[in-house]
Design a protein around this motif. Structure first.
Motif, PDB file in Angstrom:
ATOM      1  N   ASP A  14       0.733   3.688  -3.144  1.00 19.57           N
ATOM      2  CA  ASP A  14      -0.399   4.429  -3.346  1.00 19.57           C
ATOM      3  C   ASP A  14      -0.699   5.541  -2.296  1.00 19.57           C
ATOM      4  O   ASP A  14      -1.170   6.591  -2.699  1.00 19.57           O
ATOM      5  CB  ASP A  14      -1.348   3.357  -3.362  1.00 19.57           C
ATOM      6  CG  ASP A  14      -3.062   3.972  -3.548  1.00 19.57           C
ATOM      7  OD1 ASP A  14      -3.185   4.635  -4.572  1.00 19.57           O
ATOM      8  OD2 ASP A  14      -4.069   3.858  -2.620  1.00 19.57           O
ATOM      9  N   THR A  36       0.823  -1.081   0.153  1.00 19.98           N
ATOM     10  CA  THR A  36      -0.069  -0.160  -0.019  1.00 19.98           C
ATOM     11  C   THR A  36       0.893   1.030   0.095  1.00 19.98           C
ATOM     12  O   THR A  36       0.392   2.338  -0.310  1.00 19.98           O
ATOM     13  CB  THR A  36      -0.858  -0.050   1.251  1.00 19.98           C
ATOM     14  OG1 THR A  36      -0.222   0.238   2.348  1.00 19.98           O
ATOM     15  CG2 THR A  36      -1.684  -1.264   1.306  1.00 19.98           C
ATOM     16  N   ARG A  71      -1.051   9.466  -2.631  1.00 21.71           N
ATOM     17  CA  ARG A  71      -2.276  10.321  -2.429  1.00 21.71           C
ATOM     18  C   ARG A  71      -1.955  11.199  -1.402  1.00 21.71           C
ATOM     19  O   ARG A  71      -2.545  12.473  -1.316  1.00 21.71           O
ATOM     20  CB  ARG A  71      -3.418   9.217  -1.926  1.00 21.71           C
ATOM     21  CG  ARG A  71      -3.796   8.467  -3.014  1.00 21.71           C
ATOM     22  CD  ARG A  71      -4.524   7.025  -2.571  1.00 21.71           C
ATOM     23  NE  ARG A  71      -6.023   7.279  -1.827  1.00 21.71           N
ATOM     24  CZ  ARG A  71      -6.563   6.575  -1.218  1.00 21.71           C
ATOM     25  NH1 ARG A  71      -6.071   5.394  -0.949  1.00 21.71           N
ATOM     26  NH2 ARG A  71      -7.694   7.067  -0.332  1.00 21.71           N
ATOM     27  N   ARG A 108       7.766   2.104  -9.345  1.00 24.43           N
ATOM     28  CA  ARG A 108       6.916   2.745  -8.619  1.00 24.43           C
ATOM     29  C   ARG A 108       7.719   3.585  -7.412  1.00 24.43           C
ATOM     30  O   ARG A 108       6.829   4.547  -7.113  1.00 24.43           O
ATOM     31  CB  ARG A 108       5.868   1.588  -8.156  1.00 24.43           C
ATOM     32  CG  ARG A 108       4.710   1.326  -9.250  1.00 24.43           C
ATOM     33  CD  ARG A 108       3.672   0.559  -8.374  1.00 24.43           C
ATOM     34  NE  ARG A 108       4.042  -0.659  -7.730  1.00 24.43           N
ATOM     35  CZ  ARG A 108       4.005  -1.842  -8.063  1.00 24.43           C
ATOM     36  NH1 ARG A 108       3.650  -2.052  -9.254  1.00 24.43           N
ATOM     37  NH2 ARG A 108       4.232  -2.987  -7.380  1.00 24.43           N
TER      38      ARG A 108
END
Lengths: 331, 331, 331, 331
Positions: free
Chosen positions: B76, B73, B80, B100
């Motif tokens: 992400d 997680t 955010r 990533r």
């Protein structure tokens, strides 16, 4: 939730207040100090309020008080707090006078309150583990205890003047360790011999005190204890003991700030011990205060009672007397 | 006062939440976790509230978030949170995928928020002191680094399956230590060779992973690093490194629960190292979180940035590749 | 009584001669050296006579020879001594060329004489005790070996020129330790990767050699070994290894001249390691020579054979090749 | 070449004979012992001859005698050897009786021979290095000395009966260390307090002796010394001291057979100390004997004279008296 007031916002008062404030189930309600600014600062920092001893003792919501004020106030505050029905944590010593210390013990008993004396060494993780393992029989029966206890430097003459002398101020901790480690089964000192001298600062001699001492104790069962202390160790705060048993030795070393070791052309160099008692016994002070409230909660006995305070005081008196007379004291 | 939300109420989330709650000037406002009971317990214990990630990110009063949720997680949530203008503390790793992780770095940069990655070893008092003394020139110029890094026991297969493999899961810390200690002046790896095998549990082989590794790295300036790791050390959590310099060696030892040493007929016995990372790095986790808020407050750079996270990830990828191919990786 | 001749009266020749002369049941009969004064001094000091290689080999009363001359004479002297029916102790290495070393092994075998190679580390009380305890199963099955091997300072360029390079000169000992510790049950290296650089003295680079190396080895059964070496350790001669097993770790520390520890304002200071190999391995050299004659007497195998010399030489060749090519060597 | 005879072929006689035989410039000519087989064995092993005390003392070619016979023969042999003009090495003690020891000192002086008493601890590399560094001022002025001195196990009652008691038999070494370390500048004991008990074996009490003692000494200049001893340490022979100075501490640890440390699930385990005095002081005995002959050769004073023997004996008498009376002894 236990509501608590602290008497004394000096060095040790700050330590205990901070530790109290961090304990779950405990609320630091009040801080009292003759110097209002000291009390105010500490209270604000920890979300407590400033109050007075009188108000605290009159406040029914207060379950316990922690006496961290100067030594000469201890016995008076213990007596008053006991009379007010408060449970008591009091920094060592109970009192510099044995009779007054005994009177405190009686006052506490009469009031039916709980009273713990702050011999924090018993809560030091290292010392405490050695005690636990000794009691578990890891080295058989205890026979000899050697305590090395040295401060990093002598305190100012002002401090020494009010301290009761090195035996009542400094060795009282070591004498409590003697009782804790060698007398856990009810054994007790029967012979004590002390000597001392002034090696660090002539001002100490002028005050009638010594700065370096050597104490030997023999117990009823024949166990032996030696304590060597100095007001000055150039390398920091030296707090070690080792206990010889019939099946081995348990040796307690100093704590160090880090585990870094430097190797160079002049040798292999490790950290010196923690600087002084606030660093060395940081964990001990936390564990001590947690124990106070856990024991209060569960109703189990304290590990260090006012009786321990009185007993250590008697040994300290004996050592001071022996050092002065040059003769052993028999019990 | 900084208002903070923590994402993740598992083992590491509890550590960080507790440390955040104890920091002066910082308020732990919210705890979020997919398991409501976990969030609720932790929030209640620390006087915080349960919330959701969406609500936290929408809440203008929240200054910073601490991402302590599962590894998959991280990227992400970083993206955010950055988009929502929150300052970010994120447990290592940034992401198991280098691309990533790089994207995260870019998102953070674009949003102009601060982002620190939790390489707690850099805050360990022992390791940090060695770094400080190395930079101070105590042992001249660094030349060789030897890292010993062993877990007390292999985690369950379930954990290993999601871990990204030993190099990305375990050695990423050691590879960050390599960069921290040997590359502080901008030096960098030019050659890396890794090998490994399965010695503790065949289940690890079945998952395509290894449990024992040996990595060597050479830097542009010719410095050498060796890392040896194992998923299992029968004696506990072994976390040491030593760095040889032109004028000496700095050696970092393990921490131990106590300083008690037992002497008996079978030898001289000291404590084994702390059990695992929660014990060994307890102080590091506290200091790491304090650093996060101090740096936020002062606007100074973090000691461990998202760029450090990316760089360590690249080395971990290279080590995994080298171990698989048997060939060195050149940079 | 065994009659013995020593070839070579240099530094190592003097050590071995002195140890031979002190052994019960052994007589140091002759000392030979191309420098007559060197031979004469040593012979006189130990009650021996000066002779020549030819005369020694022709003398039927001589049971054994100890070859302590320069490396480039070893294979020739082994071959001639074997042909003359003498039992042989030869300092490491057998020869800098593997084929010549193999030829020596064959010559020794053909002649039916006993030949021991002087890998003295196997006789160091600390290392030897670790080996014994490993074989006794104290730490379960061996898994990883980490060797730290550092000289106090780089030798003169002249020495390095004739040394065969750091892998054949210095790491040959460490590679023998690898075989001794990790391959005692017949395991063997299947993958070796080495790297190195010049960090102490550019003159070493000019000679095509390196002064700092990092070697990793994986064995057939998956055991791992890491060796880190440097020609220079500012703090002395650093000779340590540790072996991780399935049930624990055996760690071999350095020896120190004394057990004095100084505590002062800058830390806790212990002795640095012994200065160099003559000091560190003084006991090992004595035990090694005693072993040679005991094994001769009893007809039991040597702990370090010419086959061990050949095997270590092959690993040293592989490491040198890997360091040069940057690629691992597979066996 | 010095020609030497040894009186006494027991345990300590063998040690000294072997060391004498290995010294350059010294010839072990004769061994004498009331048990002919003991003398014969030792003489044969070392290439010496068996003789008698009478013959040795009458032999003009004998330069020195080493008295290694039982304690009760020392003073007689010293006196006779001095009268015969022989230089004398005598194992401690001079005599169990101070007057007889003083008479020996006078006899030696009158005869103009050299006489050294074997306090081997002064030659132990660790202890000697501490003394050297103390005299060099490394820790400022000495202030406190703490000596830990424990045997691995109590000797048989037969031995204790003839030993003169623990103070004259065992603590005499420690009391010599006190004088060596704390009184090097002419300081001296002014107050000594000893206590003791029987903790290991009631048979020792039956003989009127103790097995565990605690001694404190204060010197003229106020320095303090504590000595703790036991006839039994389950972990071996414990021989340590530490001296606190105005600028630091010098701490002397035990020696260990190896430097192997084992780490396993129950802790970190190092070697216990050397088993007993023959192992611990092996190097000291060699250095002591070398010193004897070097000093004889150069005409420089011995490090441990018969006056040292007398002085230690006086302290031992005082300690025995203090232990018995429970009162301190003043000097």
């Amino acid at each position: 939730m236990k509501n608590v007031a602290v008497f004394g916002a000096g060095r040790i008062g700050r330590i205990h207040s901070t530790n109290i404030a961090a304990l779950p189930g405990v609320k630091l309600q009040y801080v009292c100090d003759p110097v209002p600014a000291a009390a105010g600062d500490l209270a604000q920092q920890l979300g407590a309020q400033v109050s007075t001893i009188e108000a605290v003792l009159a406040d029914k919501s207060i379950d316990a008080v922690a006496i961290c004020s100067s030594t000469d106030t201890h016995s008076d505050l213990i007596t008053r707090a006991a009379a007010a029905g408060k449970n008591i944590f009091c920094e060592k010593p109970v009192d510099l006078s044995v009779p007054r210390a005994v009177a405190c013990a009686e006052a506490v008993k009469a009031a039916g309150v709980a009273c713990m004396i702050g011999f924090q060494r018993r809560f030091d993780p290292t010392f405490n583990d050695a005690s636990r393992r000794l009691l578990a029989g890891e080295i058989g029966k205890p026979e000899m205890l050697v305590i090395t206890s040295r401060d990093p430097g002598a305190p100012p003459a002002e401090y020494i003047k009010a301290s009761g002398g090195i035996f009542r101020d400094m060795l009282i901790h070591d004498l409590d360790v003697f009782r804790w480690i060698l007398c856990a089964d009810g054994d007790e000192a029967v012979w004590l011999s002390a000597t001392g001298s002034v090696l660090t600062d002539p001002a100490i001699a002028a005050l009638g005190d010594v700065d370096s001492t050597a104490v030997s104790i023999r117990t009823k069962s024949g166990r032996l204890c030696q304590i060597n202390t100095s007001r000055r160790a150039a390398y920091g705060y030296d707090q070690r003991f080792e206990v010889l048993g019939s099946a081995g030795l348990l040796q307690c070393g100093n704590h160090t700030p880090t585990e870094v070791v430097q190797w160079n052309a002049s040798g292999i160099h490790a950290d010196k011990p923690e600087a002084f008692f606030l660093q060395r016994y940081a964990a001990a002070y936390k564990l001590e205060m947690a124990h106070f409230f856990e024991a209060l909660q569960s109703g189990t006995p304290f590990k260090t009672t006012v009786a321990d305070g009185v007993a250590a005081q008697k040994l300290a008196d004996a050592a001071a007397e022996s050092c002065k007379s040059g003769q052993p004291v028999l019990f």
